[in-house]
Design a protein around this motif. Structure first.
Motif, PDB file in Angstrom:
ATOM      1  N   LEU A  16      -4.671  -1.752  -8.300  1.00  0.00           N
ATOM      2  CA  LEU A  16      -4.684  -0.752  -9.367  1.00  0.00           C
ATOM      3  C   LEU A  16      -5.264   0.575  -8.890  1.00  0.00           C
ATOM      4  CD1 LEU A  16      -5.952  -2.959 -12.350  1.00  0.00           C
ATOM      5  CD2 LEU A  16      -3.593  -2.311 -11.830  1.00  0.00           C
ATOM      6  N   THR A  17      -6.276   0.501  -8.036  1.00  0.00           N
ATOM      7  CA  THR A  17      -6.934   1.727  -7.550  1.00  0.00           C
ATOM      8  C   THR A  17      -7.088   1.692  -6.039  1.00  0.00           C
ATOM      9  OG1 THR A  17      -9.227   0.931  -7.664  1.00  0.00           O
ATOM     10  CG2 THR A  17      -8.277   1.826  -9.691  1.00  0.00           C
ATOM     11  N   ASP A  18      -7.225   2.898  -5.460  1.00  0.00           N
ATOM     12  CA  ASP A  18      -7.526   3.034  -4.033  1.00  0.00           C
ATOM     13  C   ASP A  18      -9.016   3.328  -3.897  1.00  0.00           C
ATOM     14  OD1 ASP A  18      -7.765   3.522  -1.378  1.00  0.00           O
ATOM     15  OD2 ASP A  18      -6.224   5.087  -1.279  1.00  0.00           O
ATOM     16  N   PRO A  19      -9.808   2.322  -3.498  1.00  0.00           N
ATOM     17  CA  PRO A  19     -11.260   2.467  -3.485  1.00  0.00           C
ATOM     18  C   PRO A  19     -11.835   2.860  -2.128  1.00  0.00           C
ATOM     19  CG  PRO A  19     -10.727   0.197  -3.097  1.00  0.00           C
ATOM     20  CD  PRO A  19      -9.401   0.950  -3.147  1.00  0.00           C
ATOM     21  N   TYR A  20     -10.962   3.238  -1.178  1.00  0.00           N
ATOM     22  CA  TYR A  20     -11.423   3.376   0.205  1.00  0.00           C
ATOM     23  C   TYR A  20     -12.620   4.313   0.378  1.00  0.00           C
ATOM     24  CZ  TYR A  20     -11.525   4.050   5.229  1.00  0.00           C
ATOM     25  OH  TYR A  20     -11.949   4.127   6.531  1.00  0.00           O
ATOM     26  N   PRO A  21     -12.615   5.528  -0.188  1.00  0.00           N
ATOM     27  CA  PRO A  21     -13.774   6.411   0.063  1.00  0.00           C
ATOM     28  C   PRO A  21     -15.099   5.811  -0.378  1.00  0.00           C
ATOM     29  CG  PRO A  21     -11.943   7.669  -0.830  1.00  0.00           C
ATOM     30  CD  PRO A  21     -11.568   6.218  -0.964  1.00  0.00           C
ATOM     31  N   MET A 165      -0.009 -13.789 -10.558  1.00  0.00           N
ATOM     32  CA  MET A 165      -1.100 -13.010  -9.968  1.00  0.00           C
ATOM     33  C   MET A 165      -0.496 -11.872  -9.168  1.00  0.00           C
ATOM     34  SD  MET A 165      -4.457 -12.792  -9.401  1.00  0.00           S
ATOM     35  CE  MET A 165      -5.070 -11.290  -8.593  1.00  0.00           C
ATOM     36  N   ILE A 166      -1.082 -10.672  -9.292  1.00  0.00           N
ATOM     37  CA  ILE A 166      -0.602  -9.503  -8.562  1.00  0.00           C
ATOM     38  C   ILE A 166      -1.762  -8.953  -7.741  1.00  0.00           C
ATOM     39  CG2 ILE A 166       0.355  -7.179  -8.766  1.00  0.00           C
ATOM     40  CD1 ILE A 166       1.120  -8.590 -11.754  1.00  0.00           C
ATOM     41  N   GLY A 167      -1.588  -8.892  -6.418  1.00  0.00           N
ATOM     42  CA  GLY A 167      -2.659  -8.413  -5.562  1.00  0.00           C
ATOM     43  C   GLY A 167      -2.137  -7.930  -4.222  1.00  0.00           C
ATOM     44  N   ASP A 168      -3.068  -7.458  -3.381  1.00  0.00           N
ATOM     45  CA  ASP A 168      -2.649  -6.843  -2.116  1.00  0.00           C
ATOM     46  C   ASP A 168      -3.160  -7.571  -0.874  1.00  0.00           C
ATOM     47  OD1 ASP A 168      -5.333  -5.931  -2.670  1.00  0.00           O
ATOM     48  OD2 ASP A 168      -5.069  -4.450  -1.083  1.00  0.00           O
ATOM     49  N   ARG A 169      -3.912  -8.681  -1.044  1.00  0.00           N
ATOM     50  CA  ARG A 169      -4.472  -9.363   0.123  1.00  0.00           C
ATOM     51  C   ARG A 169      -4.154 -10.861   0.069  1.00  0.00           C
ATOM     52  NH1 ARG A 169      -8.240  -6.648   3.160  1.00  0.00           N
ATOM     53  NH2 ARG A 169      -7.452  -8.151   4.678  1.00  0.00           N
ATOM     54  N   VAL A 183       2.808 -15.581  -7.479  1.00  0.00           N
ATOM     55  CA  VAL A 183       2.028 -14.450  -6.958  1.00  0.00           C
ATOM     56  C   VAL A 183       2.966 -13.393  -6.381  1.00  0.00           C
ATOM     57  CG1 VAL A 183       1.660 -15.668  -4.765  1.00  0.00           C
ATOM     58  CG2 VAL A 183       0.160 -13.760  -5.397  1.00  0.00           C
ATOM     59  N   ILE A 184       2.690 -12.151  -6.745  1.00  0.00           N
ATOM     60  CA  ILE A 184       3.403 -10.986  -6.225  1.00  0.00           C
ATOM     61  C   ILE A 184       2.421 -10.173  -5.392  1.00  0.00           C
ATOM     62  CG2 ILE A 184       4.566  -8.814  -6.808  1.00  0.00           C
ATOM     63  CD1 ILE A 184       5.500 -10.143  -9.416  1.00  0.00           C
ATOM     64  N   ALA A 185       2.816  -9.834  -4.169  1.00  0.00           N
ATOM     65  CA  ALA A 185       2.003  -8.957  -3.323  1.00  0.00           C
ATOM     66  C   ALA A 185       2.516  -7.524  -3.452  1.00  0.00           C
ATOM     67  CB  ALA A 185       2.064  -9.409  -1.871  1.00  0.00           C
ATOM     68  N   VAL A 186       1.600  -6.569  -3.464  1.00  0.00           N
ATOM     69  CA  VAL A 186       1.987  -5.156  -3.522  1.00  0.00           C
ATOM     70  C   VAL A 186       1.851  -4.531  -2.142  1.00  0.00           C
ATOM     71  CG1 VAL A 186       1.331  -5.026  -5.948  1.00  0.00           C
ATOM     72  CG2 VAL A 186      -0.315  -4.302  -4.205  1.00  0.00           C
ATOM     73  N   GLY A 187       2.798  -3.664  -1.811  1.00  0.00           N
ATOM     74  CA  GLY A 187       2.852  -3.096  -0.472  1.00  0.00           C
ATOM     75  C   GLY A 187       2.083  -1.816  -0.287  1.00  0.00           C
ATOM     76  N   TRP A 188       1.437  -1.305  -1.361  1.00  0.00           N
ATOM     77  CA  TRP A 188       0.707  -0.033  -1.238  1.00  0.00           C
ATOM     78  C   TRP A 188      -0.796  -0.232  -1.034  1.00  0.00           C
ATOM     79  CZ3 TRP A 188       3.435  -1.430  -5.685  1.00  0.00           C
ATOM     80  CH2 TRP A 188       2.666  -1.886  -6.749  1.00  0.00           C
ATOM     81  N   GLY A 189      -1.238  -1.481  -0.933  1.00  0.00           N
ATOM     82  CA  GLY A 189      -2.664  -1.746  -0.813  1.00  0.00           C
ATOM     83  C   GLY A 189      -3.107  -1.926   0.627  1.00  0.00           C
ATOM     84  N   PRO A 201       3.724 -14.476  -0.169  1.00  0.00           N
ATOM     85  CA  PRO A 201       3.761 -14.496  -1.632  1.00  0.00           C
ATOM     86  C   PRO A 201       5.151 -14.895  -2.107  1.00  0.00           C
ATOM     87  CG  PRO A 201       4.065 -12.268  -0.846  1.00  0.00           C
ATOM     88  CD  PRO A 201       3.882 -13.124   0.380  1.00  0.00           C
ATOM     89  N   ASP A 202       5.329 -15.004  -3.405  1.00  0.00           N
ATOM     90  CA  ASP A 202       6.668 -15.262  -3.941  1.00  0.00           C
ATOM     91  C   ASP A 202       7.558 -14.032  -3.791  1.00  0.00           C
ATOM     92  OD1 ASP A 202       6.413 -17.996  -5.075  1.00  0.00           O
ATOM     93  OD2 ASP A 202       4.843 -17.054  -6.265  1.00  0.00           O
ATOM     94  N   LEU A 203       6.913 -12.857  -3.822  1.00  0.00           N
ATOM     95  CA  LEU A 203       7.661 -11.604  -3.788  1.00  0.00           C
ATOM     96  C   LEU A 203       6.731 -10.503  -3.306  1.00  0.00           C
ATOM     97  CD1 LEU A 203      10.449 -10.334  -4.693  1.00  0.00           C
ATOM     98  CD2 LEU A 203       9.330  -9.811  -6.869  1.00  0.00           C
ATOM     99  N   ILE A 204       7.277  -9.527  -2.572  1.00  0.00           N
ATOM    100  CA  ILE A 204       6.531  -8.330  -2.195  1.00  0.00           C
ATOM    101  C   ILE A 204       7.193  -7.141  -2.877  1.00  0.00           C
ATOM    102  CG2 ILE A 204       5.717  -6.838  -0.339  1.00  0.00           C
ATOM    103  CD1 ILE A 204       5.976  -9.237   1.551  1.00  0.00           C
ATOM    104  N   VAL A 205       6.393  -6.339  -3.563  1.00  0.00           N
ATOM    105  CA  VAL A 205       6.890  -5.150  -4.254  1.00  0.00           C
ATOM    106  C   VAL A 205       6.291  -3.924  -3.568  1.00  0.00           C
ATOM    107  CG1 VAL A 205       6.864  -3.865  -6.424  1.00  0.00           C
ATOM    108  CG2 VAL A 205       7.194  -6.335  -6.440  1.00  0.00           C
ATOM    109  N   HIS A 206       7.134  -2.946  -3.240  1.00  0.00           N
ATOM    110  CA  HIS A 206       6.681  -1.826  -2.416  1.00  0.00           C
ATOM    111  C   HIS A 206       6.403  -0.545  -3.180  1.00  0.00           C
ATOM    112  CE1 HIS A 206       7.086  -3.990   1.357  1.00  0.00           C
ATOM    113  NE2 HIS A 206       8.221  -4.479   0.891  1.00  0.00           N
ATOM    114  N   ASP A 207       6.769  -0.481  -4.448  1.00  0.00           N
ATOM    115  CA  ASP A 207       6.409   0.706  -5.230  1.00  0.00           C
ATOM    116  C   ASP A 207       6.048   0.288  -6.646  1.00  0.00           C
ATOM    117  OD1 ASP A 207       8.948   1.336  -7.059  1.00  0.00           O
ATOM    118  OD2 ASP A 207       9.682   0.775  -5.076  1.00  0.00           O
ATOM    119  N   VAL A 208       5.193   1.094  -7.277  1.00  0.00           N
ATOM    120  CA  VAL A 208       4.603   0.710  -8.565  1.00  0.00           C
ATOM    121  C   VAL A 208       5.651   0.480  -9.658  1.00  0.00           C
ATOM    122  CG1 VAL A 208       3.027   1.440 -10.397  1.00  0.00           C
ATOM    123  CG2 VAL A 208       2.396   1.788  -8.002  1.00  0.00           C
TER     124      VAL A 208
END
Length: 221
Positions: A16-21, A165-169, A183-189, A201-208
């Protein structure tokens, strides 16, 4: 909450968010407080998503006491500063609104302490989309993603056959698999292609925007 409604569980950091900084700055602060040299960017990025105490242990030669000390220093900076050094990924509010509008009930399911998750969700104005925000406790309870997902499913009486479940790791994927949900993995994380090859995962989604049809398809809507 509606019993047996189609349900999506969302990871927070990297989904949902980019927490890197905020996370990287707080890790470097903690490492410096221990008098250790700074870690590199690869190590910092790898620490986003998994339980942080385990990541600190890996950075500090496997010393569990040092890892706990590092975590305390991390929270000294993260709680007042770092959690706000964060950014909602483009299109997330619209995607959540669209899922809610088609009848999907939404929950946050993050390994991050629930107190921090709640502050972040409210700070960025996302609270109205979610039935409830779930996370670990400050003492480390439910920092394991599988344990957390089990807790969410049981405490919210969620139908596992109508849940994704939707996540990036890989921790999101492993946690979902151990609980028998899709479970769906997101490609922007912060997960890598290699990570998803090793833990598919069952599926990888690359854009929101593509998440809405993907979740709808996985839930049979």
């Amino acid at each position: 909450m509606t019993p047996f409604a189609p349900t999506a569980l969302f990871d927070l950091d990297g989904t949902l968010t980019d927490p890197y900084p905020g996370i990287s700055g707080s890790i470097l602060y903690a490492i410096d407080k221990l008098g250790r040299p700074p870690v590199d960017e690869i190590t910092l990025r790898a620490a986003i998503g998994p339980p942080l105490e385990a990541s600190f242990a890996a950075m500090l030669g496997g010393d569990p006491l040092l890892a706990k000390e590092a975590l305390a220093h991390y929270r000294d900076r993260y709680a007042p500063i770092g959690l706000y050094e964060n950014k909602v990924f483009d299109g997330i509010p619209e995607m959540l609104a669209n899922l809610k509008n088609v009848g999907v009930q939404l929950f946050v399911a993050s390994s991050k302490p629930r107190l921090f998750c709640e502050r972040i969700i409210e700070h960025f104005g996302l609270g109205s989309f979610f039935v409830r925000v779930h996370g670990s406790e400050m003492d480390g309870t439910r920092s394991n993603k599988a344990d957390l997902i089990t807790h969410v499913l049981e405490s919210e009486a969620i139908d596992r056959s109508r849940c994704v479940m939707i996540g990036d790791r890989r921790h999101d994927i492993d946690g979902a698999r151990k609980n028998g949900i899709k479970v769906i993995a997101v490609g922007w994380g912060y997960g890598s292609a290699e990570e998803f090859e090793e833990t598919p995962p069952d599926l990888i989604v690359h854009d929101v925007p593509a998440l809405v049809p993907a979740v709808s398809a996985e839930l049979g809507l």
